[in-house]
Scaffold this motif. Sequence first.
Motif, short mmCIF file in Angstrom:
data_model
loop_
_atom_site.label_atom_id
_atom_site.label_comp_id
_atom_site.label_asym_id
_atom_site.label_seq_id
_atom_site.Cartn_x
_atom_site.Cartn_y
_atom_site.Cartn_z
N ARG A 284 42.29 25.83 -11.46
CA ARG A 284 43.21 24.84 -10.36
C ARG A 284 44.81 24.76 -11.11
O ARG A 284 44.65 24.49 -11.33
CB ARG A 284 42.71 24.06 -9.65
CG ARG A 284 41.43 24.46 -8.81
CD ARG A 284 40.49 22.85 -8.50
NE ARG A 284 39.36 23.01 -8.24
CZ ARG A 284 38.45 22.22 -8.03
NH1 ARG A 284 38.96 20.95 -8.11
NH2 ARG A 284 36.98 22.18 -7.14
N ASN A 285 45.66 25.70 -11.18
CA ASN A 285 46.75 25.90 -11.40
C ASN A 285 47.48 24.84 -10.97
O ASN A 285 48.45 24.34 -11.34
CB ASN A 285 47.41 27.53 -11.16
CG ASN A 285 46.96 28.47 -12.26
OD1 ASN A 285 46.41 28.27 -13.22
ND2 ASN A 285 46.21 29.59 -11.15
N ALA A 362 58.51 24.30 -5.81
CA ALA A 362 57.78 23.47 -4.53
C ALA A 362 56.36 24.16 -4.75
O ALA A 362 55.78 24.60 -5.06
CB ALA A 362 58.40 23.87 -3.32
N ALA A 363 55.22 22.26 -4.27
CA ALA A 363 54.24 23.02 -4.27
C ALA A 363 53.85 23.92 -2.99
O ALA A 363 54.70 24.22 -1.83
CB ALA A 363 53.18 21.45 -3.82
N ASN A 364 52.45 24.90 -3.29
CA ASN A 364 52.35 25.87 -2.05
C ASN A 364 53.26 26.52 -1.60
O ASN A 364 53.46 27.11 -0.83
CB ASN A 364 51.66 25.32 -1.03
CG ASN A 364 50.60 24.68 -1.03
OD1 ASN A 364 49.36 24.77 -1.82
ND2 ASN A 364 51.05 23.00 -0.85
N SER A 365 54.59 26.94 -3.20
CA SER A 365 54.98 28.00 -2.08
C SER A 365 54.81 29.06 -2.62
O SER A 365 54.48 29.18 -4.15
CB SER A 365 56.75 27.00 -2.93
OG SER A 365 56.41 27.58 -4.22
N PRO A 366 54.76 29.97 -2.45
CA PRO A 366 55.32 31.43 -2.87
C PRO A 366 55.64 32.23 -3.30
O PRO A 366 55.31 32.69 -4.79
CB PRO A 366 56.38 32.70 -1.80
CG PRO A 366 55.66 31.95 -0.90
CD PRO A 366 56.71 30.54 -0.70
N ILE A 367 57.01 30.57 -4.41
CA ILE A 367 57.34 31.28 -5.65
C ILE A 367 56.70 30.81 -6.87
O ILE A 367 56.66 31.31 -8.20
CB ILE A 367 58.97 30.32 -5.83
CG1 ILE A 367 60.26 31.23 -4.61
CG2 ILE A 367 59.54 30.34 -7.10
CD1 ILE A 367 61.62 30.21 -4.63
N ARG A 368 55.67 29.40 -6.28
CA ARG A 368 54.94 28.88 -7.58
C ARG A 368 53.81 30.00 -7.26
O ARG A 368 53.82 30.24 -9.07
CB ARG A 368 54.94 27.58 -7.21
CG ARG A 368 53.92 27.26 -8.03
CD ARG A 368 53.01 25.80 -7.10
NE ARG A 368 54.52 24.68 -7.46
CZ ARG A 368 54.16 23.22 -7.88
NH1 ARG A 368 53.12 23.36 -7.00
NH2 ARG A 368 54.69 22.39 -8.48
N ASP A 369 53.40 30.65 -6.62
CA ASP A 369 52.60 31.09 -6.99
C ASP A 369 52.98 32.77 -7.70
O ASP A 369 52.13 32.76 -8.37
CB ASP A 369 52.08 31.95 -5.57
CG ASP A 369 50.80 30.62 -4.42
OD1 ASP A 369 50.65 30.07 -5.00
OD2 ASP A 369 51.04 30.92 -3.64
N ARG A 370 53.89 32.93 -7.17
CA ARG A 370 54.15 34.25 -7.78
C ARG A 370 55.10 34.08 -9.72
O ARG A 370 54.18 34.65 -10.88
CB ARG A 370 55.76 34.77 -7.49
CG ARG A 370 56.33 36.12 -7.72
CD ARG A 370 57.49 36.65 -7.07
NE ARG A 370 57.97 36.50 -7.01
CZ ARG A 370 58.28 35.34 -6.14
NH1 ARG A 370 57.96 35.56 -4.40
NH2 ARG A 370 59.53 35.14 -5.80
N GLN A 371 55.48 32.87 -9.86
CA GLN A 371 55.42 32.67 -11.17
C GLN A 371 54.57 32.32 -12.01
O GLN A 371 54.03 32.58 -13.01
CB GLN A 371 56.99 31.20 -11.03
CG GLN A 371 57.88 31.85 -10.62
CD GLN A 371 58.54 30.44 -11.27
OE1 GLN A 371 58.74 29.44 -11.61
NE2 GLN A 371 60.26 30.99 -10.83
N LEU A 372 53.28 31.80 -11.63
CA LEU A 372 52.10 30.96 -12.15
C LEU A 372 51.03 32.41 -12.16
O LEU A 372 50.74 32.37 -13.68
CB LEU A 372 51.35 30.57 -11.32
CG LEU A 372 51.39 28.53 -10.83
CD1 LEU A 372 51.09 28.02 -9.22
CD2 LEU A 372 51.37 28.43 -12.09
N ASN A 373 51.81 33.45 -11.72
CA ASN A 373 49.93 34.74 -11.70
C ASN A 373 51.66 34.79 -13.38
O ASN A 373 50.95 36.67 -13.71
CB ASN A 373 51.00 35.71 -10.78
CG ASN A 373 49.69 35.20 -9.55
OD1 ASN A 373 48.38 34.93 -9.78
ND2 ASN A 373 50.02 35.42 -8.12
#
Length: 872
Positions: A284-285, A362-373
């Motif tokens: 859970r990232n 920011a939490a739950n942001s598309p930027i966060r998801d993209r960078q985690l990937n």
Amino acid sequence: MELVDVKFNDDGDIIDTLTGKVLKDTPEERVRQRFINILQSDYGYPRTIIAREVPVQQGSKVLSSDDGAEIRADIVVYTSKKACLERDQGNILFVVECKKPNATEGYAQLVSYIFNTSAVGGVWTNGTGISVYKKKTGNEVGLEEILSLPRYREKWSGTDSIPNKSELPRPHNVRFLLSACHNKLYGRGMENEDFDLAMDMVRILLAKIQDETTPGEFPRFWITESDFQTAEGRKHAATEIQTLFREYADQFPDVFDPHEKIQVGDDCIAEAVGVLKNWSLAARNDDADDWDLMGETYEQFTHINLKRQQGQFFTNRLVVDMMVKMLDPEIGEHTLDPAGGSGGFATGIFRYLRRKVLSRTAANSPIRDRQLNIIKDSVYLVEIASRLVKIAKCAMLLTGDGQSGMTRGNSLDLYSRLDPWIVSRCAKGKSNAPAVIATNPPFSGQKVESQISDKSILKNYDFGHSFKKTDEGNFVFSGDDSDILQHQAPELLFIERCIDWLKPGGRMGIVLPKGILDNVSYEAYREWILDKCELSGVVTLHKDTFQPDTGVRTCILFLRKPDEEKMPREDYNIFMAMSQRIGQDSKGNSVFVLDGNGNNTGVLNHDLNEIADAYIDFVSGNEHQKSEYIFTIKKSDIKDHININPQHYSPKLNAALDSVLAFDNKENWATTTVGQLEAGIKIYIGPRWNSASIKVDNPTDTSTLIPYLTANAALELRRFTIKWLDANRADQKQKSCIGKLKIQEGDILISRSGTIGKVTYATKDLAENYIVSDDLVRIRVKDANLRAYLLAYFTSSTALSLMLLDEYGSVQQHLQPRHIQEMLIPVPDDWSLAKNMIDSGNMFMKAMENMSIADKKIRTQGFDVLMEENNK
């Protein structure tokens, strides 16, 4: 997520987590306190229904042992707060029997507690394992083992219902969970070695993660209580777990054999499933702390169970964190460990990058998801041992995925032979080449069998060929096939490979044997490195960094590869540091910071964060912290066979050198070397030899034996430690060595290995009656005043600093006689100017002689002799 451990007061006593009372620190109490915390944190039982050391009654009478002492249950969990307050034996839910970590007894006591109370069941634990029992149903008398401890408000009668995957909670005490699972496998009487059981642990964990990360509402990694009670049910569950592991393994045919499976039997697998099934272990990232704890605990567990197999050992976690922090990988940069082992650097880099993402987005942001990937696809590892790749994949999954970059291969072979995943995504000479390399390659030490002898590999490396020195004083490596070496140390080949693989402008950190910094035999390799790269920093690590696995002294080189088609700068600053504290001792036991009252603060006592922070400031161009152990030099300062050992440039040690050199400008004084003090001065060591075959253990008659002193024994004020040798059993070489190891009265002796610079004096008794180890440098001078002056000088802090400037070595620090010969020493034109030092030296010698005479008299005429005569 905070894991609460045992609490201690300033006196080292335990503070009870339930009542706050002060308790005596014992192994059993530590187990009890930890399990009380686990009951609350992982199983949800309120503190208000838990009690410790509760007297057990039989009817109205308290049970007692044979010696009349009250029998008390270690932990009791009641059905309610009221029942707990009143110690209501009719409303006990279950009892817990705790034993110290290595104890196995206690089942009979547990049975007694359960059947003398209203308890529906009980738990046995020794802090690393757990067994859970409940009363049999119906008219049957006895206990049956069940899979797992029910959580708060769950029924002990069990249920065959299967929860949704999303309902599975995260474990708090991961170490206990993994240990409990491992103990279930081990407890089944497996004949496998520990590392085989650990590998099955890995396979079972991978099956668990495969289940959690694939579609499906309900877990397949499961076994019901009713299935667990039958052989058919256990077999059915085990078959499903084998299928899950195979599904995972088939995704990585380069790592897992086509027929590889979990080796332990169905019953073992079923018990392991019972331990793990109720928990969520997959990534859970969005919770870095949670995953850091999960990943770290797994790595510690596997390291304990796999350490030292095939000569492998694992990088100290504090070193990993320091190196990653100093290399400071950025989101989007490809990172690589070409000697990946079990994944310590890869997971360390992943954790570091994830924290950057979470702190910047920011939490739950598309930027966060993209960078985690992005970071999942930017961490790469190559490791030749398939066993370790499996462990690394599991470590990365438990750390938060990114495991697709963990590949099997030989990093020293041709790039084209590496895993296609690496070739296409992290290749030399391409835009996606690694911008950061962090690695700890295998060291060969003095073992030829651990070196690389494959000529098909050696021919591809400069370091695989011999070299020669040109008339200009530079070194040139031959590229001719006729000059390929017979064998080469793998760490040297890894240096060359990492520099070649690294992207132009990239940076790397590599752990190496400390001898590479200053041994003259490595000078050509140091020149080659400095011709190819800029040396950003050198950190020497504490001698206990890799203990107890290996005593090799280590260092870290931080290098920067010049940008495309550029050469390293002619001159630049180099960061240097010498770690003095590593948070553990030579046995691997943790060493903590103490407060002002000498009490344990729970903070590991190390200086690696301090070094990393200073380096970051240095790289940023800011003023960084400086001390006698952290400083900078210019590349142009490098001298003495390209010596890059920070110790050689230590401000403190060099200040001692400057203070001696200053005597050249002082009236009536000059500076010279020890070897030039007197014509005929002799500075030497005895021969290296092996006395094992003539050693006599615990002799009753020593009249015909030769007493032999090691360096430490010779430095003792009294002769407590003597080895006895039988010269009649010696061969010709050993007899020759015995003669050469004799010393003369008046010799000055200096320890030259391990803790160097300890000084003693050869008394008449020492010279006439003993032979002394070659680990002591002998200095023999004729002039009595000069001998006293030298003795006073060698016992000074100035002389010790000069010796430390010249010590070298990868395993033990050493001095050679030439280092003593070349030591600078101030000398007066008139020896009357040095009268105080000569007097103090003479006083030292006289005191040693008196002590020697007194020691001999005590041994030959003392109280022990009187007692022997009296008993005749």
